[in-house]
Enzyme design. Structure first.
Site, PDB file in Angstrom:
ATOM      1  N   ARG A 171      -1.407  -0.262   7.548  1.00  0.00           N
ATOM      2  CA  ARG A 171      -1.196   1.152   7.241  1.00  0.00           C
ATOM      3  C   ARG A 171      -2.380   1.992   7.723  1.00  0.00           C
ATOM      4  NH1 ARG A 171      -1.592   2.664   2.616  1.00  0.00           N
ATOM      5  NH2 ARG A 171      -2.486   0.813   1.617  1.00  0.00           N
ATOM      6  N   LYS A 342       6.018   1.894   2.136  1.00  0.00           N
ATOM      7  CA  LYS A 342       5.109   2.575   1.228  1.00  0.00           C
ATOM      8  C   LYS A 342       5.361   4.078   1.178  1.00  0.00           C
ATOM      9  CE  LYS A 342       3.054  -1.043  -0.280  1.00  0.00           C
ATOM     10  NZ  LYS A 342       3.376  -1.520  -1.650  1.00  0.00           N
ATOM     11  N   HIS A 361       3.279  -0.011  -9.401  1.00  0.00           N
ATOM     12  CA  HIS A 361       2.902  -0.929  -8.329  1.00  0.00           C
ATOM     13  C   HIS A 361       2.563  -2.255  -8.999  1.00  0.00           C
ATOM     14  CE1 HIS A 361       0.126  -2.073  -4.769  1.00  0.00           C
ATOM     15  NE2 HIS A 361       1.369  -2.416  -4.523  1.00  0.00           N
ATOM     16  N   SER A 379      -5.334  -6.599  -4.195  1.00  0.00           N
ATOM     17  CA  SER A 379      -5.307  -7.750  -3.302  1.00  0.00           C
ATOM     18  C   SER A 379      -6.363  -8.778  -3.713  1.00  0.00           C
ATOM     19  CB  SER A 379      -5.575  -7.293  -1.863  1.00  0.00           C
ATOM     20  OG  SER A 379      -5.568  -8.377  -0.982  1.00  0.00           O
ATOM     21  N   LYS A 383      -1.867 -11.651  -8.120  1.00  0.00           N
ATOM     22  CA  LYS A 383      -0.656 -11.021  -8.663  1.00  0.00           C
ATOM     23  C   LYS A 383       0.608 -11.746  -8.211  1.00  0.00           C
ATOM     24  CE  LYS A 383       0.910  -7.263  -6.788  1.00  0.00           C
ATOM     25  NZ  LYS A 383       1.153  -5.871  -6.346  1.00  0.00           N
ATOM     26  N   THR A 384       0.717 -12.004  -6.914  1.00  0.00           N
ATOM     27  CA  THR A 384       1.905 -12.682  -6.391  1.00  0.00           C
ATOM     28  C   THR A 384       1.986 -14.113  -6.901  1.00  0.00           C
ATOM     29  OG1 THR A 384       1.876 -11.317  -4.397  1.00  0.00           O
ATOM     30  CG2 THR A 384       3.119 -13.372  -4.301  1.00  0.00           C
ATOM     31  N   ASP A 398       6.549  -6.357  -6.202  1.00  0.00           N
ATOM     32  CA  ASP A 398       5.663  -5.279  -5.755  1.00  0.00           C
ATOM     33  C   ASP A 398       5.926  -3.906  -6.363  1.00  0.00           C
ATOM     34  OD1 ASP A 398       3.455  -4.510  -4.129  1.00  0.00           O
ATOM     35  OD2 ASP A 398       4.814  -3.656  -2.664  1.00  0.00           O
ATOM     36  N   ARG A 463       2.577 -10.726   8.139  1.00  0.00           N
ATOM     37  CA  ARG A 463       3.526 -10.493   7.052  1.00  0.00           C
ATOM     38  C   ARG A 463       4.882 -11.127   7.342  1.00  0.00           C
ATOM     39  NH1 ARG A 463       1.933  -7.388   2.292  1.00  0.00           N
ATOM     40  NH2 ARG A 463       0.006  -6.321   2.877  1.00  0.00           N
TER      41      ARG A 463
END
Length: 678
Positions: A171, A342, A361, A379, A383-384, A398, A463
């Protein structure tokens, strides 16, 4: 107790006293629930509360009573109107189908109304040509388009589509702009710490004209009409016009969702969401898409074409522009697909609070007994990893919404990082990379087409985008009951935060607004020692309103539905990065399991100094000596100095928010006192 003379609520005032209609722009009622006894009443309430023009579930679509030919003609007219230029009151002549051959249907030019007046040119080169519309193609059709026409697109050994996003592999937040007008000037978060950089409407229209003219000059464009949000009461219709098959497949995987179920179950949703019999998730049928009508929001992705760097407000050849009044987004100068994802998340951060729905988020999963947990974290916090549990159902990884009825996933797919991916570490992601998945910017063997996930030569931000049904344990449909636990994850490389702390409501608000984690050496160039990073609401880059707005809503919903807040440190203990050790993943999983089971609520607690965190004395399967950080440090003086250093960083960061008002009052002393006290 009433507010004191300074206008700040007394520390003894219950936190719930501020969770009312003081939050700017957020309506609320005394009960906080939808009072509807019949479906008709529910529809009536929804019409009053809904800002976008999405048709209500169960009502006739825009073209429902038309013949098939007339439906398709009006659909093409709608697409043509979306592509209308500023200098022409009409859109291009569009034909549905691939220019490679076949039977197509043309549409006559249609009028398109703009918010600002512009001269109308009746004839131009663009209006004399046909533009072929490749509308909501299947993954197989998009594969064919990408492999045949897009340089850098290949078939990987697993069947995934490997492609390149061009020069931009992530991004570009400094190139994101939001139109400031009479409404957004007062509503949006501007200034210090805000991700929202202003532009005027005229400049937006200049960039829109550049994007639309480029799209109209092409022989074909890809159009996706799709939905955001699994909650049918609050879904948003989105149209994406792009010039790459890869972008169309990406959006098909990430967002194109639709839900069908009997409306009679909506009234029961608040009582027992798992009793929704007859509920099913499908990809929209061609007829449903033809009944799509006017979109609530349109994205013009002309990322292959740069913006004019000499245009006002532009700082590079890349520009990502959002106009909330026109309900449009323009992308120029970047082909990175994550900008679309996003950008729509930012849209939801603006629209949903207007319906008293909290946009989040976060990751989200649900146990077999219906207990839901939210996972917030930047990051590297896990979390994932921690939200993915084979003993629980994944609602989403997400982006979510928390309404009066449920918590729902905004998306229909996942956008997972692939760097250093292995079957042993992340088997679910590994197995999801198959036919239909988009692999972005990975490197593979030219002959075998096997991907080398350790190769960072293109970018470290590799990704994979795939539909959520590609993983083994999704919760379909992707919504669940009100969350029982709210888990804030921090990778504390300073090594002074406890592995787990039970938070009060005020502490949850404080740490949610702070959004803390720490970067370590090797993650970012130039970092030699632990560096604190703060991102408001654990996603400051996508916020539209002030962070305290979302924090107030979170506290209100947690208080109403009895959710408990937790701060979980997945970082270091026994010393800072370089001297201590990272908390082992099995210990973090034991902690999360104790939260899910409810056993941690029954533990005995004691408070830490400075941060005032409540930590349990014992957790089964977790060494007792690491639960209280100072016990794991050999150098007690170094521990105290490091603790005070981190506390100072928290205090300095939070100064940005101390003067912000909720209604007529500043943040209460109760929230400020929830931070570190020296």
């Amino acid at each position: 107790m009433a507010a004191n003379g300074t206008g700040v609520t007394s520390p003894r005032t219950p936190l719930k006293s501020i969770l009312t209609d003081k939050a700017k722009g957020i309506p609320n009622d005394s009960a906080g629930t939808v009072k509807a006894q019949t479906i008709e009443e529910l529809h009536s309430l929804q019409r009053k509360r809904s800002a976008p023009n999405t048709p209500l579930q169960g009502t006739a679509g825009a073209f429902a009573n038309l013949s098939e030919d007339e439906r398709q003609r009006q659909q093409l007219q709608s697409i043509s109107a979306s592509l209308a230029s500023l200098t022409r009151g009409t859109g291009p002549k569009v034909i549905r189908g691939d220019p490679g051959g076949g039977k197509y249907q043309a549409v006559s030019l249609v009028a398109h109304h703009h918010h600002i007046e512009a001269p109308v040119i009746s004839v131009s080169d663009s209006s004399l040509k046909f533009t072929h519309v490749l509308y909501n193609l299947s993954p197989g059709e998009l594969y064919e388009q990408a492999l045949k026409y897009e340089k850098g697109s290949f078939l990987a050994s697993t069947g995934a589509l490997a492609t390149l996003s061009g020069a931009k592999t992530g991004r570009s937040p400094r190139d994101k702009r939001v139109v400031i007008d009479d409404t957004t000037q007062d509503e949006l978060w501007w200034g210090k710490g805000s991700p929202n950089i202003e532009m005027d409407e005229h400049t937006f229209m200049v960039n829109r004209e550049r994007a639309v003219d480029y799209l109209n000059s092409l022989d074909k464009v890809f159009v996706n009409d799709q939905f955001l949000n699994w909650d049918p009461k609050n879904r948003i219709k989105v149209r994406i016009v792009s010039c790459r098959a890869y972008h169309s497949l990406f959006m098909h995987n990430i967002f194109i969702i639709h839900i069908e179920f009997p409306w009679r179950h909506m009234v029961k949703l608040r009582l027992q969401l798992d009793n929704w019999v007859g509920c099913r998730c499908i990809r929209p049928t061609s007829q449903e898409l033809e009944n799509f009508g006017t979109p609530d929001f349109t994205i013009y992705n002309a990322g292959q074409f740069p913006c004019n760097r000499y245009t006002h407000y532009m700082t590079s050849s890349t520009s990502i522009d959002i106009n909330l009044k026109r309900k449009e987004m323009v992308i120029l100068g970047t082909q990175y697909a994550g900008e679309m994802k996003k950008g729509l998340f930012s849209l939801m951060h603006y629209l949903m609070p207007k319906r008293h729905i909290l946009s989040l988020h976060s990751g989200c999963n649900m146990g077999k007994d219906g207990d839901v947990a939210l996972f917030f974290g930047l990051s590297g916090t896990g979390k994932t990893t921690l939200s993915t549990d084979h003993n629980r159902f994944l609602i989403g990884d997400d982006e979510h919404c928390w309404s009066d009825d449920c918590v729902s996933n905004i998306e229909g797919g996942c956008y997972a990082k692939c760097i250093d991916l292995s079957k042993e570490k992340e088997p679910d992601i590994w197995n999801a990379i198959k036919f239909g998945t988009v692999l972005e910017n990975v490197v593979f063997d030219e002959h075998t087409r096997e991907v080398d996930y350790t190769d960072k030569s293109v970018t470290e931000n590799t990704r994979a985008a795939y539909p959520i049904e590609f993983i083994p344990n999704p919760k379909i449909p992707c919504f669940g009951p009100h969350p029982k636990n709210v888990i804030l994850l921090a990778c504390d490389a300073f090594g002074v935060l406890p592995p787990v702390s039970k938070l009060s409501l005020a502490q949850t608000m404080y740490h949610f607004i702070s959004g803390y984690t720490a970067l370590v050496a090797g993650t970012v160039d130039g970092i030699k020692e632990p560096t604190a990073t703060f991102s408001a609401c654990f996603g400051a880059a996508f916020l539209m309103l002030h962070p305290t707005t979302y924090a107030v809503m979170l506290a209100e919903k947690m208080q109403k539905h009895g959710a408990t807040g937790w701060l979980v440190n997945t970082g270091w203990c026994g010393g800072s990065y370089g001297s201590g050790n990272r908390i082992k993943l099995p210990y973090s999983r034991k902690i999360i399991s104790a939260i899910h089971s409810g056993s941690l609520l029954k533990a005995t607690y004691e408070k830490t100094e400075v941060f005032g965190l409540k930590i349990p004395n014992e957790i089964e399967g977790v060494p007792k000596e690491i639960l209280r950080p100072e016990n794991a440090w050999a150098d007690k003086e170094a521990y105290k100095n490091t603790l005070l250093k981190l506390a100072g960083l928290f205090k300095n960061n939070f100064e940005t928010f101390t003067e912000y008002k909720i209604g007529e009052d500043k943040l209460t002393e109760e929230i400020l006192a929830a931070g570190p006290i020296f």
